[in-house]
Design an enzyme around this catalytic site. Sequence first.
Site, PDB file in Angstrom:
ATOM      1  N   PRO A 170       0.810  -1.157  -0.077  1.00 22.44           N
ATOM      2  CA  PRO A 170       0.239  -0.041   0.011  1.00 22.44           C
ATOM      3  C   PRO A 170       0.784   1.222   0.052  1.00 22.44           C
ATOM      4  CG  PRO A 170      -0.638  -1.582   1.768  1.00 22.44           C
ATOM      5  CD  PRO A 170       0.745  -1.973   1.381  1.00 22.44           C
ATOM      6  N   GLU A 171       0.785   1.945  -1.012  1.00 22.73           N
ATOM      7  CA  GLU A 171       1.512   3.220  -1.198  1.00 22.73           C
ATOM      8  C   GLU A 171       0.441   4.146  -1.249  1.00 22.73           C
ATOM      9  OE1 GLU A 171       4.264   3.061  -4.519  1.00 22.73           O
ATOM     10  OE2 GLU A 171       4.566   1.152  -4.178  1.00 22.73           O
TER      11      GLU A 171
END
Length: 275
Positions: A2-3
Amino acid sequence: MPELPEVETIKETLRPQLRGRVITGAELRLPRLLKIPEPDVFITLLKDKEIRDLSRRGKYLLVHLSDSHHLVFHLGMTGQLLYFPGNAPICKHTHLIFDLHNEHQLCFRDMRTFGKVYLVAVNELNLIRGLSTLGPEPLGPKFTPAYLTKALSGRRAAIKAILLNQKVLAGLGNIYGDESLFKAGIHPTRRASSLAGDEILSLHRAIGEVLTAGIRHRGTSFRDYVDGEGKSGHFQEHLAVYGRYQKPCLRCGTSLERTRVVGRSSVYCPRCQPL
DNA sequence: AGTCAAACCTGGGCGC
DNA sequence: TGCGCCCAGGTTTGAC
């Protein structure tokens, strides 16, 4: 992983579901994921708190509670936050479960357990080191070409290393870092201070475009990522270099190459991103 | 001060 | 079938 675009999508899917809900209890099944405070204090503090809103800063997701407390999540590599009606299916990677007043549950899952959870008063957010030292939001007003120019000047490190440094810029990870460098035509191991003015402009623009496209496609579901409703994103269908080692460059057909920068693999096109 | 490597962690893929 | 090995990588820590 998750960026920024993934955390943004999770926030947006959870917000309408969680706003106004009251937390009636919580079960912490893997205590080491909780960094602040101690588990018993955590459970006590959460009880009967209302969820007022959700926000995002870099890769951190913040749940604003009544009584001026924030519940803060970092999802690490494989963290997921999921909203379930009734009793959620508890798999072995479910480490934290919040019971809500409407008989629903919010679950934190994390296979590789790199995620972190905090509960702090708003005026104590600075206790979360990684959060308080974050650089500007790449899609916010402070991230200007002038800022990027200053951030790169005098830096001997590889440009890819600088892009991954959250103190310089908040929210870029390996996927969007590689994609931004490809779009800007810059080799990942180029010394940061060696970038010319037009290259910095191009990189600044590329970062904005790549992140915006990532959000528009609801994130990249390369391995584990799903949004707050368990749905996959679609940006993996639009990746130009990440995960495409030895595949032909979409622009020129050259076989993509791979190198290592600060311990992470970087995929690039040797022709479109010359050294 | 800046930079880098190691450590944390688990599942998938590979060779044998 | 199964074992050992390597790889994926965000952040923190410690070393230089």
